[in-house]
Design a protein around this motif. Sequence first.
Motif, PDB file in Angstrom:
ATOM      1  N   ALA A  14      33.054  39.338  46.171  1.00 49.73           N
ATOM      2  CA  ALA A  14      33.353  40.186  45.023  1.00 49.73           C
ATOM      3  C   ALA A  14      33.533  39.319  43.784  1.00 49.73           C
ATOM      4  N   ALA A  15      32.902  39.714  42.694  1.00 53.71           N
ATOM      5  CA  ALA A  15      32.978  38.969  41.443  1.00 53.71           C
ATOM      6  C   ALA A  15      32.973  39.950  40.291  1.00 53.71           C
ATOM      7  N   GLY A  16      33.358  39.449  39.131  1.00 48.83           N
ATOM      8  CA  GLY A  16      33.363  40.285  37.942  1.00 48.83           C
ATOM      9  C   GLY A  16      34.332  39.756  36.911  1.00 48.83           C
ATOM     10  N   PRO A  17      34.292  40.312  35.708  1.00 44.87           N
ATOM     11  CA  PRO A  17      35.154  39.832  34.632  1.00 44.87           C
ATOM     12  C   PRO A  17      36.597  40.285  34.805  1.00 44.87           C
ATOM     13  N   ALA A  18      37.477  39.642  34.059  1.00 44.15           N
ATOM     14  CA  ALA A  18      38.879  40.061  34.047  1.00 44.15           C
ATOM     15  C   ALA A  18      39.004  41.435  33.399  1.00 44.15           C
ATOM     16  N   GLY A  19      39.964  42.210  33.850  1.00 49.09           N
ATOM     17  CA  GLY A  19      40.183  43.530  33.287  1.00 49.09           C
ATOM     18  C   GLY A  19      39.318  44.619  33.863  1.00 49.09           C
ATOM     19  N   ALA A  20      38.539  44.315  34.900  1.00 42.83           N
ATOM     20  CA  ALA A  20      37.662  45.330  35.500  1.00 42.83           C
ATOM     21  C   ALA A  20      38.271  45.978  36.732  1.00 42.83           C
ATOM     22  N   ALA A  21      39.543  45.677  37.035  1.00 48.42           N
ATOM     23  CA  ALA A  21      40.238  46.281  38.191  1.00 48.42           C
ATOM     24  C   ALA A  21      39.509  46.001  39.497  1.00 48.42           C
ATOM     25  N   ARG A  22      39.031  44.780  39.622  1.00 52.78           N
ATOM     26  CA  ARG A  22      38.320  44.408  40.851  1.00 52.78           C
ATOM     27  C   ARG A  22      39.254  44.449  42.062  1.00 52.78           C
ATOM     28  N   ARG A  23      40.485  44.020  41.873  1.00 53.80           N
ATOM     29  CA  ARG A  23      41.437  44.035  42.986  1.00 53.80           C
ATOM     30  C   ARG A  23      41.699  45.460  43.463  1.00 53.80           C
ATOM     31  N   ASP A  24      41.760  46.415  42.530  1.00 52.17           N
ATOM     32  CA  ASP A  24      41.974  47.812  42.925  1.00 52.17           C
ATOM     33  C   ASP A  24      40.794  48.346  43.734  1.00 52.17           C
ATOM     34  N   VAL A  25      39.587  47.957  43.361  1.00 56.10           N
ATOM     35  CA  VAL A  25      38.404  48.394  44.110  1.00 56.10           C
ATOM     36  C   VAL A  25      38.452  47.847  45.530  1.00 56.10           C
ATOM     37  N   LEU A  26      38.776  46.559  45.678  1.00 59.04           N
ATOM     38  CA  LEU A  26      38.843  45.969  47.012  1.00 59.04           C
ATOM     39  C   LEU A  26      39.983  46.571  47.820  1.00 59.04           C
ATOM     40  N   ALA A  27      41.108  46.853  47.164  1.00 63.46           N
ATOM     41  CA  ALA A  27      42.230  47.462  47.881  1.00 63.46           C
ATOM     42  C   ALA A  27      41.861  48.839  48.417  1.00 63.46           C
ATOM     43  N   ALA A  28      41.153  49.636  47.609  1.00 59.34           N
ATOM     44  CA  ALA A  28      40.708  50.946  48.087  1.00 59.34           C
ATOM     45  C   ALA A  28      39.691  50.806  49.210  1.00 59.34           C
ATOM     46  N   LEU A  29      38.851  49.801  49.122  1.00 57.23           N
ATOM     47  CA  LEU A  29      37.833  49.589  50.152  1.00 57.23           C
ATOM     48  C   LEU A  29      38.466  49.186  51.478  1.00 57.23           C
ATOM     49  N   LEU A  30      39.535  48.368  51.417  1.00 55.21           N
ATOM     50  CA  LEU A  30      40.159  47.843  52.626  1.00 55.21           C
ATOM     51  C   LEU A  30      41.366  48.655  53.068  1.00 55.21           C
ATOM     52  N   GLY A  31      41.796  49.632  52.270  1.00 56.25           N
ATOM     53  CA  GLY A  31      42.929  50.446  52.648  1.00 56.25           C
ATOM     54  C   GLY A  31      44.257  49.725  52.613  1.00 56.25           C
ATOM     55  N   VAL A  32      44.446  48.822  51.648  1.00 48.09           N
ATOM     56  CA  VAL A  32      45.697  48.078  51.505  1.00 48.09           C
ATOM     57  C   VAL A  32      46.202  48.254  50.083  1.00 48.09           C
ATOM     58  N   ALA A  33      47.445  47.833  49.844  1.00 46.62           N
ATOM     59  CA  ALA A  33      48.005  47.882  48.498  1.00 46.62           C
ATOM     60  C   ALA A  33      47.391  46.784  47.644  1.00 46.62           C
ATOM     61  N   PRO A  34      47.125  47.032  46.368  1.00 49.07           N
ATOM     62  CA  PRO A  34      46.531  45.985  45.518  1.00 49.07           C
ATOM     63  C   PRO A  34      47.352  44.708  45.470  1.00 49.07           C
ATOM     64  N   GLY A  35      48.682  44.805  45.531  1.00 45.16           N
ATOM     65  CA  GLY A  35      49.496  43.604  45.497  1.00 45.16           C
ATOM     66  C   GLY A  35      49.283  42.699  46.688  1.00 45.16           C
ATOM     67  N   THR A  36      48.793  43.251  47.792  1.00 40.55           N
ATOM     68  CA  THR A  36      48.524  42.434  48.973  1.00 40.55           C
ATOM     69  C   THR A  36      47.420  41.417  48.712  1.00 40.55           C
ATOM     70  N   LEU A  37      46.527  41.717  47.791  1.00 41.00           N
ATOM     71  CA  LEU A  37      45.384  40.847  47.506  1.00 41.00           C
ATOM     72  C   LEU A  37      45.655  39.874  46.371  1.00 41.00           C
ATOM     73  N   ALA A  38      46.892  39.786  45.908  1.00 44.89           N
ATOM     74  CA  ALA A  38      47.206  38.895  44.792  1.00 44.89           C
ATOM     75  C   ALA A  38      47.195  37.438  45.247  1.00 44.89           C
ATOM     76  N   VAL A  39      46.563  36.577  44.458  1.00 46.52           N
ATOM     77  CA  VAL A  39      46.532  35.141  44.705  1.00 46.52           C
ATOM     78  C   VAL A  39      46.754  34.428  43.371  1.00 46.52           C
ATOM     79  N   PRO A  40      47.107  33.150  43.392  1.00 44.20           N
ATOM     80  CA  PRO A  40      47.268  32.420  42.125  1.00 44.20           C
ATOM     81  C   PRO A  40      45.960  32.370  41.344  1.00 44.20           C
ATOM     82  N   PRO A  41      46.030  32.296  40.030  1.00 46.58           N
ATOM     83  CA  PRO A  41      44.804  32.203  39.228  1.00 46.58           C
ATOM     84  C   PRO A  41      43.960  30.988  39.637  1.00 46.58           C
ATOM     85  N   GLY A  42      42.679  31.223  39.791  1.00 54.07           N
ATOM     86  CA  GLY A  42      41.763  30.160  40.168  1.00 54.07           C
ATOM     87  C   GLY A  42      41.548  30.002  41.650  1.00 54.07           C
ATOM     88  N   SER A  43      42.333  30.676  42.491  1.00 51.14           N
ATOM     89  CA  SER A  43      42.193  30.568  43.941  1.00 51.14           C
ATOM     90  C   SER A  43      41.251  31.645  44.468  1.00 51.14           C
TER      91      SER A  43
END
Length: 538
Positions: A14-43
Amino acid sequence: MTEPRPDDPLAVVAAGPAGAARRDVLAALLGVAPGTLAVPPGSWLRVGHARVPTRAAYVPGYRQPHAYAPDQSAAGPALARPPRRVELTVAEPLLRHFTVVDTPDTDTLGVAGGRVLLDAVGRAGALLFVIAADQAFTAAELHLLAEAAHAAVEVFFVVTPGVSGWAPPPVEPPGAGSGRPDGPRARGRAPRSRRDPARTDGTGASVPTGPSGRAGRPPTRSAQPGGPVDPWPARSPAEPGLVDAANPVEVVLAAHRAVLLAAVPALAAAPWYPARPDDVGGLRRALVGWAADEGLRRASAQPPVLPGAHGRVPVSPDADATGWAERLDRQARSCAQRIRQHLALELANTHLRVVQEIVFGVGCAGLPQLLDRELEALSLLATVQCDAAVRALLDDAAGRVLGDPVPEGVRRRIGNAVRWGLADHPAGRGLDRVLLVTSTAGVAELAGAGAVDAVSGYPAGQRVEVLPPVAVALAGGCWQHWRSPGNEDPGGARSWAQRALREVELELTRDVSRRFEAVRRSLGAVLSDAIDHGILLA
């Protein structure tokens, strides 16, 4: 872009620019909370399947992964630097088909980060590009998508609502994104245009409208809700379907696709999906279908038993007269010299980019992340070049001793024997190590397969090459040093970067020479034994 091997695991990057809610899309796809997919910037984030959820951070400079929690206040060890990757496992059946990899925002990658992303996409097989309705493709993103199309990577697009909902990208005045002071950044946000909604504002193109205000060449939807929207479907002239100009979702998807195809026409067949967090069934079915086809294709590309993997392999009668040993010696020295020169040129270009970013870009505080990403791209380049050169050496020497062409199974047998024999020579010992740039601009070493694995942002499958990968990274002390308030000195940062890159060049020069000397000796021993016994002993 790296070509995938048949045994590489399937993944969707998954790739894309900042501000495109990419984490929310992946969270909906995987059925998890968006905060579960949080990682440090650059990781990087790699999500796999397991019955028991786990999370581990792989940090350069350590041989073992660390337990990691996205909540910074949670108990656990403090990391000296951001991890190269975080691995998360969840009990999601979709992940039985493929792994999901989330990457840093495309507008923060730079030249080196783009190369790392392309390498991962090529080995994974699929790219999920997420962009917001009020964002426009940048030149770097179009280059990434063009490379993906050229490598026959499957690309999926998801468009999410922008700040103002489903408004098209803003109109950019002259000079926008060109670096001139009279234009804003290439990607911006603006309220919905008051012009005809059928126009693709800010893209330089428009959707032709019909007599009732409906735009021509309609989208088609899958039969299921949440399916892909194809704004430019193939249809006969008799079909009366039109893009509904009153539907902002269809207009936005049509605008983005028109801009993309103007730059990358090879992606005309790529599916487009509007973001619907409550219904991602269409996207899930498309990804599973791709995984089934790609898995079958990769499995069919390599037979279960390689030709020549077993059985007697005789030596060519005129092997001694071919001068294979002298030719191997010359080619090994030539390959090492060519790779050393190429790496020196890459390090010189890296120094120019780093100095430019220190003065005009990220400054001293962003220097560690910038240089670490540059060294990651340099490691991938050195690994690819060494692997290709060693394969060429092995094919040429084995072909002269055993006869051309060399079957893949025989090549694997020789490669395994050469890899096992590396430790018999002093030059081949300790090649699986990591070069760590310290806060004093020196280079330290950390040996071990675990240390090398922690440096990879996107780990590959089981490695079949002769040599271990080249691994260079920044130690955690560099982050602590350059993020301290008292070290905001651009001149000192430029001097430190120059010394550090010079030390890296010296270490890589010695490392490349050692690698090819060890390969020359080990391969020579394997083929000499074959000539002495009349058959390949490996």
